[in-house]
Design a protein around this motif. Structure first.
Motif, PDB file in Angstrom:
ATOM      1  N   LEU A   1      48.449  51.089  42.410  1.00 47.58           N
ATOM      2  CA  LEU A   1      47.843  50.735  41.131  1.00 47.58           C
ATOM      3  C   LEU A   1      48.082  51.817  40.095  1.00 47.58           C
ATOM      4  CD1 LEU A   1      44.254  49.310  41.704  1.00 47.58           C
ATOM      5  CD2 LEU A   1      46.124  48.231  40.474  1.00 47.58           C
ATOM      6  N   ARG A   2      47.862  53.064  40.526  1.00 48.18           N
ATOM      7  CA  ARG A   2      48.004  54.185  39.590  1.00 48.18           C
ATOM      8  C   ARG A   2      49.436  54.314  39.105  1.00 48.18           C
ATOM      9  NH1 ARG A   2      44.708  57.101  43.614  1.00 48.18           N
ATOM     10  NH2 ARG A   2      42.549  56.926  42.944  1.00 48.18           N
ATOM     11  N   SER A   3      50.399  54.094  40.005  1.00 51.09           N
ATOM     12  CA  SER A   3      51.785  54.269  39.573  1.00 51.09           C
ATOM     13  C   SER A   3      52.254  53.108  38.700  1.00 51.09           C
ATOM     14  CB  SER A   3      52.710  54.468  40.771  1.00 51.09           C
ATOM     15  OG  SER A   3      52.660  53.349  41.598  1.00 51.09           O
ATOM     16  N   SER A   4      51.570  51.951  38.808  1.00 48.20           N
ATOM     17  CA  SER A   4      51.952  50.818  37.966  1.00 48.20           C
ATOM     18  C   SER A   4      51.305  50.917  36.581  1.00 48.20           C
ATOM     19  CB  SER A   4      51.535  49.500  38.614  1.00 48.20           C
ATOM     20  OG  SER A   4      50.153  49.290  38.462  1.00 48.20           O
ATOM     21  N   ALA A   5      50.294  51.758  36.428  1.00 48.09           N
ATOM     22  CA  ALA A   5      49.600  51.913  35.153  1.00 48.09           C
ATOM     23  C   ALA A   5      50.151  53.139  34.431  1.00 48.09           C
ATOM     24  CB  ALA A   5      48.106  52.078  35.380  1.00 48.09           C
ATOM     25  N   SER A   6      49.943  53.160  33.122  1.00 46.32           N
ATOM     26  CA  SER A   6      50.498  54.288  32.382  1.00 46.32           C
ATOM     27  C   SER A   6      49.467  55.395  32.166  1.00 46.32           C
ATOM     28  CB  SER A   6      51.085  53.826  31.053  1.00 46.32           C
ATOM     29  OG  SER A   6      50.131  53.104  30.334  1.00 46.32           O
ATOM     30  N   GLN A   7      48.281  55.238  32.746  1.00 46.95           N
ATOM     31  CA  GLN A   7      47.280  56.309  32.650  1.00 46.95           C
ATOM     32  C   GLN A   7      46.890  56.751  34.044  1.00 46.95           C
ATOM     33  OE1 GLN A   7      43.860  55.506  30.310  1.00 46.95           O
ATOM     34  NE2 GLN A   7      44.977  55.522  28.383  1.00 46.95           N
ATOM     35  N   THR A   8      46.870  58.041  34.266  1.00 42.96           N
ATOM     36  CA  THR A   8      46.669  58.553  35.613  1.00 42.96           C
ATOM     37  C   THR A   8      45.239  58.371  36.114  1.00 42.96           C
ATOM     38  OG1 THR A   8      46.451  60.719  34.604  1.00 42.96           O
ATOM     39  CG2 THR A   8      48.527  60.233  35.703  1.00 42.96           C
ATOM     40  N   GLU A   9      44.261  58.194  35.208  1.00 43.75           N
ATOM     41  CA  GLU A   9      42.873  58.071  35.692  1.00 43.75           C
ATOM     42  C   GLU A   9      42.574  56.670  36.208  1.00 43.75           C
ATOM     43  OE1 GLU A   9      41.745  57.751  31.171  1.00 43.75           O
ATOM     44  OE2 GLU A   9      43.434  58.478  32.323  1.00 43.75           O
ATOM     45  N   PHE A  10      43.528  55.770  36.122  1.00 43.89           N
ATOM     46  CA  PHE A  10      43.355  54.399  36.587  1.00 43.89           C
ATOM     47  C   PHE A  10      42.810  54.385  38.010  1.00 43.89           C
ATOM     48  CE2 PHE A  10      44.714  50.012  35.797  1.00 43.89           C
ATOM     49  CZ  PHE A  10      44.640  49.477  37.058  1.00 43.89           C
ATOM     50  N   GLY A  11      41.621  53.790  38.188  1.00 45.40           N
ATOM     51  CA  GLY A  11      41.053  53.674  39.523  1.00 45.40           C
ATOM     52  C   GLY A  11      40.296  54.893  40.009  1.00 45.40           C
ATOM     53  N   ASP A  12      40.440  56.008  39.344  1.00 45.21           N
ATOM     54  CA  ASP A  12      39.787  57.228  39.821  1.00 45.21           C
ATOM     55  C   ASP A  12      38.266  57.112  39.788  1.00 45.21           C
ATOM     56  OD1 ASP A  12      42.082  58.456  40.393  1.00 45.21           O
ATOM     57  OD2 ASP A  12      41.881  60.088  38.946  1.00 45.21           O
ATOM     58  N   GLY A  13      37.635  57.278  40.930  1.00 47.05           N
ATOM     59  CA  GLY A  13      36.186  57.301  40.997  1.00 47.05           C
ATOM     60  C   GLY A  13      35.536  55.935  40.885  1.00 47.05           C
ATOM     61  N   VAL A  14      36.318  54.898  40.652  1.00 46.94           N
ATOM     62  CA  VAL A  14      35.786  53.545  40.523  1.00 46.94           C
ATOM     63  C   VAL A  14      36.342  52.722  41.677  1.00 46.94           C
ATOM     64  CG1 VAL A  14      35.821  51.477  39.073  1.00 46.94           C
ATOM     65  CG2 VAL A  14      35.584  53.712  38.011  1.00 46.94           C
ATOM     66  N   ASP A  15      35.445  52.027  42.387  1.00 48.49           N
ATOM     67  CA  ASP A  15      35.911  51.177  43.483  1.00 48.49           C
ATOM     68  C   ASP A  15      36.781  50.046  42.941  1.00 48.49           C
ATOM     69  OD1 ASP A  15      34.503  52.561  45.437  1.00 48.49           O
ATOM     70  OD2 ASP A  15      32.728  51.289  45.230  1.00 48.49           O
ATOM     71  N   VAL A  16      37.787  49.660  43.724  1.00 49.82           N
ATOM     72  CA  VAL A  16      38.603  48.495  43.376  1.00 49.82           C
ATOM     73  C   VAL A  16      38.518  47.516  44.540  1.00 49.82           C
ATOM     74  CG1 VAL A  16      40.907  47.660  42.775  1.00 49.82           C
ATOM     75  CG2 VAL A  16      40.161  49.906  41.969  1.00 49.82           C
ATOM     76  N   TRP A  17      38.262  46.251  44.196  1.00 48.57           N
ATOM     77  CA  TRP A  17      38.116  45.176  45.189  1.00 48.57           C
ATOM     78  C   TRP A  17      39.331  44.263  45.097  1.00 48.57           C
ATOM     79  CZ3 TRP A  17      33.550  45.406  48.100  1.00 48.57           C
ATOM     80  CH2 TRP A  17      32.591  46.311  47.632  1.00 48.57           C
ATOM     81  N   GLY A  18      40.043  44.107  46.207  1.00 48.28           N
ATOM     82  CA  GLY A  18      41.297  43.371  46.211  1.00 48.28           C
ATOM     83  C   GLY A  18      41.122  41.863  46.131  1.00 48.28           C
ATOM     84  N   PRO A  19      42.201  41.108  46.245  1.00 44.50           N
ATOM     85  CA  PRO A  19      43.567  41.584  46.492  1.00 44.50           C
ATOM     86  C   PRO A  19      44.219  42.202  45.262  1.00 44.50           C
ATOM     87  CG  PRO A  19      43.567  39.190  46.277  1.00 44.50           C
ATOM     88  CD  PRO A  19      42.128  39.634  46.204  1.00 44.50           C
ATOM     89  N   VAL A  20      45.087  43.187  45.547  1.00 47.37           N
ATOM     90  CA  VAL A  20      45.777  43.916  44.501  1.00 47.37           C
ATOM     91  C   VAL A  20      47.277  43.869  44.775  1.00 47.37           C
ATOM     92  CG1 VAL A  20      46.268  46.302  43.856  1.00 47.37           C
ATOM     93  CG2 VAL A  20      43.922  45.466  43.789  1.00 47.37           C
ATOM     94  N   GLU A  21      48.028  43.337  43.805  1.00 48.85           N
ATOM     95  CA  GLU A  21      49.494  43.325  43.879  1.00 48.85           C
ATOM     96  C   GLU A  21      50.028  43.605  42.490  1.00 48.85           C
ATOM     97  OE1 GLU A  21      50.860  39.537  45.517  1.00 48.85           O
ATOM     98  OE2 GLU A  21      49.099  39.582  46.825  1.00 48.85           O
TER      99      GLU A  21
END
Ligand code: SF4
Ligand code: F3S
Length: 118
Positions: free
Chosen positions: A21-41
């Motif tokens: 997720l982080r590498s697909s986004a242009s901001q490095t804080e993406f997902g940091d400290g926040v839970d993510v609930w899938g599915p993720v593609e």
């Protein structure tokens, strides 16, 4: 709208998927400290971000009313290039500050936010 029972119907994504997720986004804080609930593609499927304040990234159309009107500035923008609904989303970065006013839940035009204020 967002499934209010996402925390029983979905699974939290692991570190590997978070890195994707982080590498697909242009901001490095993406997902940091926040839970993510899938599915993720990424970049098409980004899941639900946050738990107390939860944003369905696959529904969010970047309206911005939640971010502009939250009295305690819970949200920050993250760039989500190539997502079909919108190229940015709101991350509930400071969900621990939420005062359960429910404004964001009521104001979102696509019902993308769930706040567990009960
Ligand atoms: Fe902000 Fe209120 Fe939404 Fe909590 S419920 S994130 S305080 S607008
Ligand atoms: Fe997205 Fe709804 Fe906020 S569309 S930016 S979650 S008001």
């Amino acid at each position: 709208g967002i499934d209010p029972n996402f925390d029983s119907n979905r699974e939290k994504v692991g570190e590997e998927e978070l890195d994707e997720l982080r590498s697909s986004a242009s901001q490095t804080e993406f997902g940091d400290g926040v839970d993510v609930w899938g599915p993720v593609e990424p970049p098409e499927k980004l899941g639900i971000h946050g738990t107390h304040v939860a944003v369905d990234y696959d529904l969010c159309v970047a309206d911005g009313a939640c971010l502009e009107n939250c009295p305690v500035d819970v949200f920050t923008w993250v760039e989500t290039p190539d997502h079909p609904e919108s190229e940015r989303k709101v991350e509930p970065t400071r969900e621990d500050q939420c005062i359960d006013c429910m404004l964001c839940v009521d104001i979102c035009p696509v019902d993308a936010i769930d706040v567990d204020g009960s």
